[in-house]
Structures are given as C-alpha cells and as structure tokens.
Design an enzyme around this catalytic site. Structure first.
Site, PDB file in Angstrom:
ATOM      1  N   LYS A   1      -5.887  -0.367  -8.181  1.00  0.00           N
ATOM      2  CA  LYS A   1      -6.803   0.584  -7.528  1.00  0.00           C
ATOM      3  C   LYS A   1      -6.734   1.915  -8.286  1.00  0.00           C
ATOM      4  O   LYS A   1      -5.811   2.165  -9.054  1.00  0.00           O
ATOM      5  CB  LYS A   1      -6.423   0.778  -6.055  1.00  0.00           C
ATOM      6  CG  LYS A   1      -6.659  -0.458  -5.201  1.00  0.00           C
ATOM      7  CD  LYS A   1      -8.086  -0.565  -4.662  1.00  0.00           C
ATOM      8  CE  LYS A   1      -8.288   0.364  -3.485  1.00  0.00           C
ATOM      9  NZ  LYS A   1      -9.644   0.237  -2.926  1.00  0.00           N
TER      10      LYS A   1
ATOM     11  N   ASP B   1      -9.104  14.269  -3.874  1.00  0.00           N
ATOM     12  CA  ASP B   1      -8.728  12.938  -4.344  1.00  0.00           C
ATOM     13  C   ASP B   1      -8.772  12.881  -5.877  1.00  0.00           C
ATOM     14  O   ASP B   1      -7.772  12.624  -6.548  1.00  0.00           O
ATOM     15  CB  ASP B   1      -9.720  11.965  -3.670  1.00  0.00           C
ATOM     16  CG  ASP B   1      -9.809  10.586  -4.273  1.00  0.00           C
ATOM     17  OD1 ASP B   1      -9.187  10.357  -5.310  1.00  0.00           O
ATOM     18  OD2 ASP B   1     -10.515   9.737  -3.699  1.00  0.00           O
TER      19      ASP B   1
ATOM     20  N   ARG C   1      -2.545   1.162  -4.594  1.00  0.00           N
ATOM     21  CA  ARG C   1      -2.310  -0.279  -4.643  1.00  0.00           C
ATOM     22  C   ARG C   1      -2.492  -0.744  -6.085  1.00  0.00           C
ATOM     23  O   ARG C   1      -3.119  -0.040  -6.883  1.00  0.00           O
ATOM     24  CB  ARG C   1      -3.340  -1.041  -3.796  1.00  0.00           C
ATOM     25  CG  ARG C   1      -3.324  -0.734  -2.350  1.00  0.00           C
ATOM     26  CD  ARG C   1      -4.337  -1.643  -1.624  1.00  0.00           C
ATOM     27  NE  ARG C   1      -5.450  -0.910  -1.061  1.00  0.00           N
ATOM     28  CZ  ARG C   1      -6.573  -1.473  -0.622  1.00  0.00           C
ATOM     29  NH1 ARG C   1      -6.724  -2.778  -0.703  1.00  0.00           N
ATOM     30  NH2 ARG C   1      -7.533  -0.751  -0.104  1.00  0.00           N
TER      31      ARG C   1
ATOM     32  N   ASP D   1     -10.650  18.374   0.993  1.00  0.00           N
ATOM     33  CA  ASP D   1     -10.604  18.328   2.456  1.00  0.00           C
ATOM     34  C   ASP D   1      -9.180  18.639   2.900  1.00  0.00           C
ATOM     35  O   ASP D   1      -8.278  18.755   2.063  1.00  0.00           O
ATOM     36  CB  ASP D   1     -11.066  16.956   2.978  1.00  0.00           C
ATOM     37  CG  ASP D   1     -10.268  15.808   2.383  1.00  0.00           C
ATOM     38  OD1 ASP D   1      -9.034  15.908   2.360  1.00  0.00           O
ATOM     39  OD2 ASP D   1     -10.877  14.825   1.929  1.00  0.00           O
TER      40      ASP D   1
ATOM     41  N   HIS E   1      -6.416  15.863   1.943  1.00  0.00           N
ATOM     42  CA  HIS E   1      -5.967  15.858   0.555  1.00  0.00           C
ATOM     43  C   HIS E   1      -5.224  17.144   0.202  1.00  0.00           C
ATOM     44  O   HIS E   1      -4.256  17.121  -0.548  1.00  0.00           O
ATOM     45  CB  HIS E   1      -7.147  15.625  -0.392  1.00  0.00           C
ATOM     46  CG  HIS E   1      -7.576  14.189  -0.432  1.00  0.00           C
ATOM     47  ND1 HIS E   1      -8.533  13.675   0.415  1.00  0.00           N
ATOM     48  CD2 HIS E   1      -7.138  13.150  -1.190  1.00  0.00           C
ATOM     49  CE1 HIS E   1      -8.674  12.376   0.159  1.00  0.00           C
ATOM     50  NE2 HIS E   1      -7.849  12.031  -0.804  1.00  0.00           N
TER      51      HIS E   1
ATOM     52  N   ASP F   1      -5.537   8.439  -6.612  1.00  0.00           N
ATOM     53  CA  ASP F   1      -6.064   9.339  -5.590  1.00  0.00           C
ATOM     54  C   ASP F   1      -4.978  10.391  -5.347  1.00  0.00           C
ATOM     55  O   ASP F   1      -3.799  10.048  -5.189  1.00  0.00           O
ATOM     56  CB  ASP F   1      -6.355   8.526  -4.314  1.00  0.00           C
ATOM     57  CG  ASP F   1      -6.832   9.384  -3.143  1.00  0.00           C
ATOM     58  OD1 ASP F   1      -6.542  10.604  -3.112  1.00  0.00           O
ATOM     59  OD2 ASP F   1      -7.475   8.827  -2.240  1.00  0.00           O
TER      60      ASP F   1
ATOM     61  N   CYS G   1      -3.966  11.988  -2.905  1.00  0.00           N
ATOM     62  CA  CYS G   1      -3.126  11.942  -1.699  1.00  0.00           C
ATOM     63  C   CYS G   1      -1.859  11.115  -1.925  1.00  0.00           C
ATOM     64  O   CYS G   1      -0.851  11.329  -1.267  1.00  0.00           O
ATOM     65  CB  CYS G   1      -3.909  11.437  -0.491  1.00  0.00           C
ATOM     66  SG  CYS G   1      -4.283   9.681  -0.512  1.00  0.00           S
ATOM     67  N   TYR G   2      -1.920  10.156  -2.890  1.00  0.00           N
ATOM     68  CA  TYR G   2      -0.719   9.354  -3.146  1.00  0.00           C
ATOM     69  C   TYR G   2       0.358  10.148  -3.870  1.00  0.00           C
ATOM     70  O   TYR G   2       1.478   9.679  -4.032  1.00  0.00           O
ATOM     71  CB  TYR G   2      -1.076   8.066  -3.898  1.00  0.00           C
ATOM     72  CG  TYR G   2      -1.969   7.177  -3.071  1.00  0.00           C
ATOM     73  CD1 TYR G   2      -1.501   6.648  -1.867  1.00  0.00           C
ATOM     74  CD2 TYR G   2      -3.274   6.903  -3.439  1.00  0.00           C
ATOM     75  CE1 TYR G   2      -2.321   5.872  -1.072  1.00  0.00           C
ATOM     76  CE2 TYR G   2      -4.101   6.117  -2.646  1.00  0.00           C
ATOM     77  CZ  TYR G   2      -3.619   5.606  -1.461  1.00  0.00           C
ATOM     78  OH  TYR G   2      -4.427   4.846  -0.668  1.00  0.00           O
TER      79      TYR G   2
ATOM     80  N   HIS H   1       0.853  -1.196   0.000  1.00  0.00           N
ATOM     81  CA  HIS H   1       0.000   0.000   0.000  1.00  0.00           C
ATOM     82  C   HIS H   1       0.886   1.243   0.000  1.00  0.00           C
ATOM     83  O   HIS H   1       1.855   1.320   0.761  1.00  0.00           O
ATOM     84  CB  HIS H   1      -0.873  -0.064   1.261  1.00  0.00           C
ATOM     85  CG  HIS H   1      -1.922   0.999   1.346  1.00  0.00           C
ATOM     86  ND1 HIS H   1      -1.615   2.322   1.488  1.00  0.00           N
ATOM     87  CD2 HIS H   1      -3.280   0.907   1.321  1.00  0.00           C
ATOM     88  CE1 HIS H   1      -2.747   3.018   1.543  1.00  0.00           C
ATOM     89  NE2 HIS H   1      -3.767   2.185   1.447  1.00  0.00           N
TER      90      HIS H   1
END
Lengths: 402, 532
Positions: A228, A294, A225, A301, A304, A231, A233-234, A177
């Site tokens: 997936k 995201d 991942r 938010d 993020h 997003d 945040c990654y 992850h």
C-alpha cells in the site's frame, strides 16, 4: 478546528470527540500550553458523556471505546481537577465491564465490533483513571469464582491478532495493518513490562521485519500495509511502534542482556532521517490552510496533523525504559502503566544527518499513552490517590502501592 | 367627571376643520400618498392628533396661542384619571370645556401603533421591519396570516379528531375515525402551512414536524453548552432528524417509522455509528426480513465504499440470520453464494477495502465456507487481477491454514502447525513461487511463501534454490552483483543463518543495507547483530 465548524464537517459528527484529542494533542506536541481550554473542554466533554458511562462521539451518541479514549486523553492534555472530575468513573467502569468479552477482548461499543482498538483503548482508559479490575456480574466475561477481570485474556487476544506476515490485524484472521500494530504493542505495554510481555506474546523478529518493511525508499515515510502507499499518519502508527519494540529488545530488568534474547539495535531500527524528510518535505500543507497531511495532493486535517507530529516526535527522540525494576505498578495486571520511560532527543549516529533545525524539535510524546509524560503521570497520580473503589465516594479504598 | 366618549358631540365637518392647526397647510407630505404601511399609520396618527404632529415636526412655537391651549387640553383629556386629578378641579372644568368646544377626539391613536415590529421574512426587507412593507405587500402578508390561522385551526381540529378516534369516542352512533384521506389532507395542509410560514417568517418546517405520523414524538434537540469546542453547524434537516432519533431511542421505540428514520439519517451521515446500531436493534426487535435488509444494504454499501459501519451491520445481520438457515445446507450454500457475488462486486470497486475483507473472513468462519471452491477461486481471481493485492493474499492464508480440519486451535499464525497437510503446503508453496516469478520485487507472495513454509514446519532452505535465481554474484565486485528481489536476499539471509552459514547470511544483510535496501539499513544492521 476547536472553534465552530461549518456544515461540511457533518461527517465528523460521530468523531467530534476525536477532533478534541487530535487538535489538543497536535498543539501540545508543538509546545503549546492547552490548559487554557480546560473549562471549555470540560463543558464539551460533559455533553458527550452518557449517564450509563463512557463518552460518545458527540452529544446523544452511544458511548464508544475509541471516542472515550479520545475524550480521556483530551482531558489529560488540559489537565487539572476540573477536567479530571468530568469523568463518571463508576459509570465508565460498569460500561467497560459490559463490553468485556469472554475471549479477553473488548467490543468497541454495546453491540459493536470486537477489535484490537478496543483492547488498546480499554487498557489506556483503565490505567489512566485507575479503575477497578473486578467485573460486574452483568459482564459477559464474568465468572462467579472471580477468576476473570477486566484485563484477563487481553494479552492472548492481542496475540491472536498477529498474522503470518508478522504484523497485527484489527481482528484475528485479517490482514496486518499499521494502526493495529501500535494498538497491540501499546496494549501489551500497559499490561506488563514491555521487556517481558512483548516477547512473551508476540513474535518479535517477524513483527520487526514487518514494521521495517513499511518504510519505503525513496519517500522515506511508512505505509500501513504490504504493497500500500505511504501515508503520513503511519509516521505515528508504525513509527510509534519502534520505541516499544526497541524497549523489548535485549535489555533485562536488571540492565543486562537477557541470555538468549535478541540484541538491541546498534543505532536505530528505522531510518529517522527518511521519516523526518518525508514529514518535512511531503506532509506539510504549504497553503494558507497549514497543517499536516497524508501525502502531497491531499488536504491537511486534524487527524493527520496530530499523528504526523507524533511520528515526527518518535523520529526525533530516543526512548529508554528505566532499568531499575522498582516500578511495579499499583494496578496488578497492568504493571506497564507505571513503567518509567526516559527520553532524550535523538542526536543521530556519525553518518546520520540531522535533517531538521533545532527549533523544529517537537515535544516528546509518551510511547504508550500518546500524550506528554507529565500529562499521563498527573492524571494517573490523581486517580491513584483517589483509589480504585467507589464505596466511599472516591476516598482511597485502595491506596496506591498497596 | 369626564364626559363619556359617547357624550362627546361629534364634530361637524366644518368644526373639525377648525381643529386642524393653521400651520398644517405648510406640510406637503399630506399630499403624497403613503408608500409603506408605516407611513400610512403615521399619517393616520397625525390625523387623529393634529397638534401633536405639528409640534413634533416644527416645535410648539409653530402653534398659535389658541392652538397651544387646545393641544394642552387634548393632552389633558387623554391622560388617565389619576393624572388628570392632579390638576385642581376648577382648572379641570375649564379644560373639559375647551375639549368640548374644540371637538377633540378622545380616542386618538396611540403612538406605538406606528411600530410594526420585526419579522424575519424573505418579503420583509428594510431591516426586517414589517412597517417597511408596501401597502399591497402588507395586504398579501395579512392574507397569508389569515390563511395560516385558518390552516392552524383545521390542523388542530384534525389532531383533536385523531385523539378522539384514539380514545374510541363516538359521534352519534358511529365511532370517530380518521381516514387515510384525512391524513393525506392533513399532510397537504401542513405542507401549505410550512410554505406560508416560510413566506411569512422565513422559518423552515422540518419534514418530521410536517408528518402527522410523528406528532406524538417530542423531539429532543441537541444543545451544546456555552463555549463548547468544535461545535459542528448542523444543517436544519439533520438537526431535526437527530432530535427525533434521540427521542425515539430514549423511549426505546422499535417501529417501522423508526426504521425509516434511521434510513433518513444514514443517507445524511452514514458514519453515524449510533444510528446503525439502533437500526440493527429495530430489525431484531421487529423480526424484519433480513434478506430484504441485505438488499437495501447492498445499495448503501456501493454508494459508500469507505464506510465502516455498513460492514458491522452486515455482520450483525448474518449473526441473526444464519441460525435460521443453519440446518438447511442448500439455503446456507445459496446465501453464501449470494454474499460471494456481492463481495466480488464491491471488491471490484475497492479491492483492498479492509472492512470488506474483515467481513469476508468472518463470513467464511460463520458459514463454514472453508471447502467452498468458489471462495478460493474468488481469491485467485483477485490475485490474478492484481498480484500485489496483499488483502487477497492474507485471505488466502486464512482460508487455507485456519481451516478447522487442518489447523490446531491456539497455534499462532507465525508458528508451525502439525495439522497443516503436507500436500496443501506443497500446493501453496508452488502457488506463491509462480506468482513471485511474475513480479519478483512484490513482497506479498514472498511473505506468503515464508509464512507457508513456517506453518508447514518446513525448513526455509526448501526455498534456497528458488530464491537464488534472483540474486547473482553477491558480494562480487565489478558490477557483477545483481539482485532482482531484495525479498529473495532477505530470505536467503535467513536460510543461510538456518544452515549455520553466518558469514554468508551476514553478507546478504550487509549488502541489503549497503546497496539494495538502504532505507532499512538500521534494521539490516540489527539483523546482523542477531546472527551472533
């Protein structure tokens, strides 16, 4: 987000301390001076600190490693003695000892789960606050012969979290992850010189392959991942791994390539252009609400906003570890804490397009401590000067550099 | 000496009329009945101080000379003694004479009697001033206050009686007891008290304050320092529950009511990690039935799919439950099967839930479910449902290669393990290949395939022929080059490098960066550098 929040934020009650870090870090990355929040933050943080050491998500909540990490970083961001002196270091140290497990890892709170977030947060907290490494006899990891300390076995714990895919899982034997990859590399980079410790404990080719696989076309952003969705945040959790991986590649402490080691990348390991495009085109909440998110269709938010900005910062900067090896840390066993990182804006290769305007260059964020370099240095220096013993009311019992 | 009030002769009706100021006839207000109690009290005040009213409304000059004298005499008489004594004795006597002649009531109402004060109440409008109430509404208001007082007295009596019962006191020959009916009556009484308070003052009484069971706990309300950052406005019921939580946690109380308190808070905010850990501690301290708790938890888990704490709580429950069944193989098997059934249900809702999978790997290890055919079958079902479910692939790798009987402790996941049986490696290689064929660009089985080959100590070249089917005409121009899986090309690059064919490996990597996976060109270029 720093001002009073309405009832619908109730679910954030156990992570209020995170809101402090996310907002202050986001503002800082944008170039704002947040020292004006010093007094209010100090007051707020005091209300979250427990008499038995550590900080909870809010008043009346159990101390947690993640929320303590968030409070300590927020205090570092506003800086200054008033903020630093909020921390009850002795209580914090005792509490950390109670979380340290025999297998090297840390529980995130008393009776809580043991995972790699705990490993990273503990390493950051210990070195920023220059806590002693000795264990209290009450610690589950205590050995009477003194052969274990707060950091022993931690790198091995991190190693056990690497999976067959090459990425890192939250606990051994789970799926790789993105957020945990950053925790693993960050933790190791505190424990030692990233050039030596990362190759020693992790399979770099597999980890790099996995990290690189997180970037998808056509979006350009990172997923967390395999299979997936992307997003924002990654951008930080995965994007922030590259400076550490690049540091671990190729260059020895003397500035020469280590024989038999992997070469450094020619330009960059990931597409900075792709990530920057994803952030600028897809992560901005264009409504009056503002902030970062995201993906399109989601609301922005604080979380993020903070990590998308940090990711943008990694895309816009080039990091380099100072090649002279004089930076042996004052904290034995955490020599990475004093590694000297040099940073330059990333100007791009010949073919690489500069896809952002000059005024959209955000501030560099420390690749391990996730705050500006100066904030990290100021806090650590302050506590190095105080020494890591509490015998004499904080007077320097262990002078820095000894 | 001033005459005593009693001594003052009661003015006869005709005389009393004489004391009314002549100008009062000009006031029409006297004829309209008062609408609010503030008006009513003003009217009464004016009646008891006739000259004051005229002077206030029309000024002193509206009074005749005699009336002015009477007004002054009345003012004098109503002053306290020390103020009156500042006037020479002779004048005092004269003034008293006038007071007596005019039959001025000494006990006039005071000015502040018209101030009713503020009350936050849904029935009191007009800026919260009770004086704004109509006379009927005030009657109702007063009745409610009386009712509340009566209820409070009864409630106090209940508390005292309960306290006496606790101390074991007696009433005549019998011990003082508080029956269930008494408690129910008290609950009903408090419910009514809360209702009346809400109507009178607009305050909401929390459910814990209403419950006699919680009377002995002094809640610790949460207070934020001035200027605190990111203060969340707590809903009243949450704030109340949290204040009781702090109190019982501080006193380390582990009881049935605390268990119910945790449930209340979890319902309001399932992310509250502190309350979950406290709940686990209560269950442990009271040795409560874990299967029963699990049943409750299942419902909570299904309602809160993204919640993190639920799964650690379950982990703690298993930690304390397993030792009680570990000796009993049948019970362990049964428990494992029940858990599998629940996991299947929850994964049907969210097949990649990280916390669920973390728990699942813990459970397999804890219960030793390595050889449980149901576990591998469950994973296969999930992969059949979604061949891209990487969580299921990861669990499969763990299940197969972390089996204590066929793994060496301390061997890293990316390293070969001599303990991995060859036939298992073969089985897994062909499983992965079968799934790759279904969707060649699906990275999960490719990562799995590579992982299995490495774990089994095999050469990657074992997969050369298989991988080659996804790559046609590499490096050939004229549109003949066709790659149906970049992951095949990636693996082939490694296979060629392994075989020492750097040139071919370099070609694979170059084409990946140039055409087939351009976003990762930086990585592919680095891999090319690594070949040398």
């Amino acid at each position: 987000m720093l001002e009073p929040l309405p009832e619908r934020f109730l679910a954030a009650d156990p992570s209020r301390s995170w809101i402090l870090y996310w907002t202050l870090a986001g503002l800082t990355t944008l170039g704002e001076d947040v020292s004006g929040y010093r007094h209010r933050l100090a007051q707020t943080a005091r209300g979250m600190q427990n008499p038995t050491g550590g900080f909870g998500g809010g008043g009346g909540q159990l101390s947690h490693l993640a929320t303590t990490y968030a409070v300590v970083l927020a205090l570092a961001l506003v800086g200054g003695e008033e903020a630093y002196e909020v921390v009850d270091r002795e209580g914090l140290w005792r509490w950390l000892c109670s979380l340290k497990q025999k297998d090297g890892g840390f529980q995130v709170c008393l009776g809580g789960e043991e995972d790699i977030r705990g490993a990273y947060c503990a390493a950051v907290i210990i070195t920023l606050l220059n806590l002693p490494l000795e264990l209290t006899p009450e610690s589950p990891a205590y050995t009477p012969d003194g052969s274990t300390n707060l950091l022993s076995g931690l790198a091995d714990y991190v190693r056990r979290c690497q999976t067959f895919e090459g990425g890192i899982s939250g606990q051994p034997n789970v799926e790789a992850h993105g957020a945990y990859a950053f925790c693993a590399l960050g933790c190791l980079s505190v424990l030692g010189d990233p050039r030596r410790i990362i190759p020693e404990y992790l399979d770099i080719p597999r980890l790099t392959a996995w990290l690189s696989s997180r970037q998808y076309a056509p979006e350009g952003g990172f997923s967390g991942r395999t299979n997936k969705l992307i997003d924002g945040c990654y951008s930080h959790w995965v994007g922030g791994c590259f400076p550490l991986i690049e540091a671990a590649l190729g260059v020895g402490a003397d500035g020469n390539s280590i024989p038999g080691s992997l070469p450094p990348p020619a330009e960059t390991l990931f597409s900075r252009e792709g990530l920057t495009r994803y952030i600028l085109c897809c992560c901005q909440d264009q409504t009056r609400r503002g902030g970062l998110r995201d993906k399109p269709g989601k609301m922005s938010d604080a979380y993020h906003t903070c990590y998308v900005l940090a990711g943008l910062s990694s895309a816009q900067h080039q990091w380099e570890l100072s090649t002279n090896d004089t930076n042996i840390g004052a904290t034995l066993g955490a020599t990475g804490a004093d590694a000297v990182w040099n940073v330059l804006p990333y100007l791009g290769g010949d073919d690489d397009l500069q896809v952002f305007e000059r005024e959209d260059l955000v501030r560099p964020v420390h690749p391990v401590y996730a705050i500006p370099l100066a904030s990290k240095d100021a806090m650590r220096s302050y506590f190095l000067a105080k020494g890591s013993s509490f015998d004499d009311d904080g007077a320097a019992a262990t002078a820095p550099g000894e | 000496m001033p005459p005593k009030g009693k001594a003052a002769p009661k003015p006869k009706a005709s005389e009393a009329k004489a004391t009314q100021p002549s100008s009062s006839k000009k006031q029409p207000a006297a004829n309209t009945p008062p609408a609010t109690i503030a008006e009513l009290s003003q009217l009464r005040l004016d009646e008891s101080r006739p000259f004051d009213a005229v002077r206030r409304k029309q000024g002193l000059s509206a009074l005749s000379r005699d009336e002015q004298t009477t007004w002054y005499a009345a003012r004098f008489a109503r002053q306290p003694a020390h103020a009156r004594n500042r006037v020479p004795i002779k004048t005092q006597r004269e003034l008293w004479r006038q007071v007596n002649e005019a039959s001025i009531g000494l006990r006039a109402l005071r000015d502040h009697t018209t101030k009713w004060g503020l009350a936050a109440s849904p029935v009191v409008t007009s800026g919260g001033d009770v004086g704004g109430l109509s006379i009927e509404a005030f009657g109702e208001w007063s009745e409610r206050r009386l009712r509340l007082t009566a209820l409070e007295v009864a409630s106090r009596a209940f508390r005292e009686r309960r306290e006496r019962a606790r101390r074991g006191e007696t009433e005549g020959k019998d011990r003082v007891v508080v029956t269930e009916t008494d408690v129910d009556d008290e609950k009903e009484r408090r419910r009514e008290m809360a209702e009346v308070r809400q109507k009178l003052y607009g305050v909401v009484t929390g459910r814990f304050a209403l419950d006699p069971e919680w009377d002995d706990v002094v809640p610790i309300p949460h207070e934020e320092p001035d200027g605190a950052l990111a203060v969340i406005a707590y809903p009243a019921e949450y704030a109340e529950a949290i204040s009781y939580l702090r109190a019982v946690m501080a006193s380390k109380e582990y009881s049935d009511r605390c268990l119910r308190l945790t449930e209340t808070i979890i319902e309001m905010n399932p992310a509250h990690y502190t309350v979950w850990l406290y709940r686990a501690a209560i269950i442990q301290a009271l040795k409560l039935s874990i299967p029963y708790e699990m049943e409750w938890l299942n419902k909570v888990a299904l309602d809160n799919l993204k919640n993190y704490q639920i799964w650690h709580h379950r982990h703690l429950l298993v930690d304390s439950y397993y030792p009680t069944i570990a000796e009993d193989a049948e019970a362990t098997k049964e428990f494992g099967a029940a858990e599998q059934a629940f996991l299947t249900r929850i994964l049907a809702e969210d097949a990649k839930n990280y916390h669920v999978w973390s728990y699942r790997s813990y459970l397999v290890d804890k219960l030793g479910m390595w050889d449980d055919p149901g576990e591998l079958a469950a994973v296969e079902d999930l992969i059949d449902a979604d061949v891209r479910n990487n969580s299921a692939w990861s669990h499969r790798f763990f299940l197969v290669f972390s089996h204590p009987a066929r793994s060496t402790p301390g061997v890293a996941a990316t390293e070969p393990d001599p303990a991995a049986p060859s036939e298992i490696v073969d089985r897994e290689v062909s499983y992965a290949k079968d799934k790759i064929v279904l969707a060649p660009q699906n990275q999960s089985p490719w990562n799995y395939l590579r992982g299995v080959l490495v774990k089994g100590g095999r050469k990657l070249a074992e997969a050369e022929e298989f991988s080659s089917q996804f790559v046609v005409g590499l490096g050939e121009g004229g549109g003949r080059e066709e790659v149906t899986s970049t992951h095949a090309l990636d693996l082939l690059a490694e296979i060629y490098a392994e075989k020492g064919d750097k040139e071919r490996a370099d070609l694979c990597l170059r084409r990946l960066g140039e055409k087939w996976d351009r976003i990762r060109v930086g990585y592919w270029e680095w891999r090319r550098k690594c070949l040398n």
